[in-house]
Structures are given as structure tokens and as C-alpha cells.
Design a protein around this motif. Structure first.
Motif, PDB file in Angstrom:
ATOM      1  N   UNK A   1       0.880  -1.196   0.034  1.00  0.00           N
ATOM      2  CA  UNK A   1       0.113  -0.098   0.073  1.00  0.00           C
ATOM      3  C   UNK A   1       0.914   1.308   0.062  1.00  0.00           C
ATOM      4  N   UNK A   2       2.016   1.303   0.725  1.00  0.00           N
ATOM      5  CA  UNK A   2       2.794   2.198   0.782  1.00  0.00           C
ATOM      6  C   UNK A   2       3.446   2.502  -0.515  1.00  0.00           C
ATOM      7  N   UNK A   3       3.854   1.494  -1.368  1.00  0.00           N
ATOM      8  CA  UNK A   3       4.383   1.559  -2.587  1.00  0.00           C
ATOM      9  C   UNK A   3       3.415   2.107  -3.629  1.00  0.00           C
TER      10      UNK A   3
ATOM     11  N   UNK B   1       6.449   5.759   5.392  1.00  0.00           N
ATOM     12  CA  UNK B   1       7.838   5.774   5.346  1.00  0.00           C
ATOM     13  C   UNK B   1       8.672   5.666   6.393  1.00  0.00           C
ATOM     14  N   UNK B   2       8.395   6.245   7.390  1.00  0.00           N
ATOM     15  CA  UNK B   2       9.148   6.247   8.808  1.00  0.00           C
ATOM     16  C   UNK B   2       9.103   4.931   9.398  1.00  0.00           C
ATOM     17  N   UNK B   3       7.961   3.923   9.115  1.00  0.00           N
ATOM     18  CA  UNK B   3       7.886   2.835   9.718  1.00  0.00           C
ATOM     19  C   UNK B   3       8.256   1.713   8.856  1.00  0.00           C
ATOM     20  N   UNK B   4       8.548   1.914   7.346  1.00  0.00           N
ATOM     21  CA  UNK B   4       8.801   1.033   6.733  1.00  0.00           C
ATOM     22  C   UNK B   4       9.779  -0.209   6.975  1.00  0.00           C
ATOM     23  N   UNK B   5      10.897   0.347   7.529  1.00  0.00           N
ATOM     24  CA  UNK B   5      12.039  -0.534   7.776  1.00  0.00           C
ATOM     25  C   UNK B   5      11.635  -1.600   8.990  1.00  0.00           C
ATOM     26  N   UNK B   6      10.845  -1.067   9.793  1.00  0.00           N
ATOM     27  CA  UNK B   6      10.298  -2.045  10.659  1.00  0.00           C
ATOM     28  C   UNK B   6       9.198  -2.950  10.179  1.00  0.00           C
TER      29      UNK B   6
ATOM     30  N   UNK C   1      -3.064  12.050   2.418  1.00  0.00           N
ATOM     31  CA  UNK C   1      -2.394  10.915   2.069  1.00  0.00           C
ATOM     32  C   UNK C   1      -0.844  11.308   2.223  1.00  0.00           C
ATOM     33  N   UNK C   2      -0.526  12.317   2.248  1.00  0.00           N
ATOM     34  CA  UNK C   2       1.058  12.535   2.351  1.00  0.00           C
ATOM     35  C   UNK C   2       1.441  12.378   3.796  1.00  0.00           C
ATOM     36  N   UNK C   3       0.613  12.640   4.761  1.00  0.00           N
ATOM     37  CA  UNK C   3       0.577  12.540   6.309  1.00  0.00           C
ATOM     38  C   UNK C   3       0.775  10.928   6.227  1.00  0.00           C
ATOM     39  N   UNK C   4      -0.265  10.096   5.659  1.00  0.00           N
ATOM     40  CA  UNK C   4       0.108   8.758   5.749  1.00  0.00           C
ATOM     41  C   UNK C   4       1.213   8.224   5.239  1.00  0.00           C
TER      42      UNK C   4
END
Length: 189
Positions: A66-68, A104-109, A96-99
Motif C-alpha cells: 500500500x505504501x508503494x 515511510x518512517x515505519x517501513x524498515x520495521x 495522503x502525504x501524512x499517511x
């Protein structure tokens, strides 16, 4: 970092159909082999936990993709403008940019959790349940994880980081993971 090369929707339809057809042929070949893997008749608590991990891993991968998708949609302002009415356009984009910022901040986790959860699911189900499709899913997840690590490690050489991004940020892997996981699970039913 260079942006990911954009492919036309026609390319993606052809890629998905071709991969599904080739995988389908492999599926039917494996399905009619005499040494077909079957699910055990016994249902124990370890299998229940493994199935929980499988479902959780599926939803974690959905969050990742969904992020992608959100990144692709927000990158195409005029296309998005066709779907959102003018009076709601700015507000919708900012939400949408806030989401996307949170994702983006949590993607690595979330990505690390996906790899751990899906690997745990595969191991708890038992190696005897593995088939070529599910092994490919594990290889692709490891591939994504290794190149994702190159992006977050502080002392990665710039060249490795650049190529790590180009390899990690490919939708091809996601499409292959989805198709291979689907056919792999069909084989063990």
C-alpha cells in the motif's frame, strides 16, 4: 537516489499474466507428481500459531505494498486530480502525504517484521510442506531484506546504497512474491 523506472500498465499486465501462466504450468506439473505434499490430518496448536503468522505476514505485506502504491499515486498528480474533486483535492493530498510519511518512517520495521513473520510461518508449518514456489517466496523475501539493509546501514558505501535502492525498490519482487505464494499455498491444500 534515483527514482524507480516507471513501466506502463500494459507492461505490468503482460508481466503478471506471463508469470501467472508459467507458474500455473509449474503448479500443474507439481500437482500431478506422485510424491505430492499434502497437509497433515492432525491439527495441533503449533499449526494454529503458524497459520496465524501466515495471515499476519499477508497483512504486513499488504501494508508494505500500500505504501508503494501510495508513492506511485502521489507521484502522478494529474492522474490523481481526475479522481478527487477540486474542492477536496488539497485536503486529500495532505492526508495522503501524512499517511505516506508515517508509512515511510515505519517501513524498515514493517519490512523486517514481514520477513521474520513469514519465515516463522514457513518454519512452523514444517519443511516438508515446502515446495519450489514457497522456497522462491523465501528467497525473494531474503533478497528484499538484504538490499533493504544496505539502505539503512550507516556505513554502506554510496555505490552499494544506490544499487541497493534500485534492487530493493522493485515492484517485480512484490508481484512474484504474491503469485508464488498463491500457487505454493494451493499445492499444500
Amino acid at each position: 537516489m534515483k527514482p524507480q523506472q516507471q513501466y506502463s500498465p500494459r507492461f505490468w499486465i503482460i508481466f503478471i499474466l506471463a508469470l501467472a501462466m508459467v507458474s500455473g504450468l509449474g503448479f500443474f506439473y507439481l500437482l500431478f507428481q506422485p510424491a505430492k505434499v499434502s497437509s497433515p490430518a492432525v491439527h495441533n496448536s503449533l499449526k494454529d500459531v503458524a497459520e496465524f503468522f501466515g495471515g499476519t505476514g499477508f497483512y504486513v505485506l499488504i501494508v508494505i505494498y500500500i505504501r508503494s502504491l501510495l508513492k506511485i499515486v502521489l507521484g502522478k498528480g494529474p492522474l490523481l486530480h481526475r479522481f478527487i474533486p477540486d474542492d477536496n483535492y488539497d485536503r486529500s493530498i495532505s492526508i495522503a502525504k501524512k499517511v505516506l510519511g508515517f508509512l515511510n518512517r515505519t517501513h524498515r520495521y514493517v519490512g523486517a517484521a514481514a520477513i521474520i513473520i513469514i519465515a516463522a510461518h514457513a518454519l512452523m508449518m514444517g519443511v516438508r510442506m515446502w515446495n519450489p514456489f514457497l522456497i522462491m517466496v523465501l528467497i525473494l523475501l531474503a533478497w528484499q531484506g538484504i538490499f533493504g539493509l544496505f539502505l539503512i546501514l550507516k556505513f554502506t558505501p554510496a555505490l552499494l546504497k544506490r544499487y541497493g535502492y534500485l534492487v530493493h525498490a522493485q515492484l517485480f519482487s512484490g508481484v512474484m512474491i504474491a503469485i508464488f505464494a498463491g500457487f505454493g499455498h494451493l499445492l499444500v491444500q
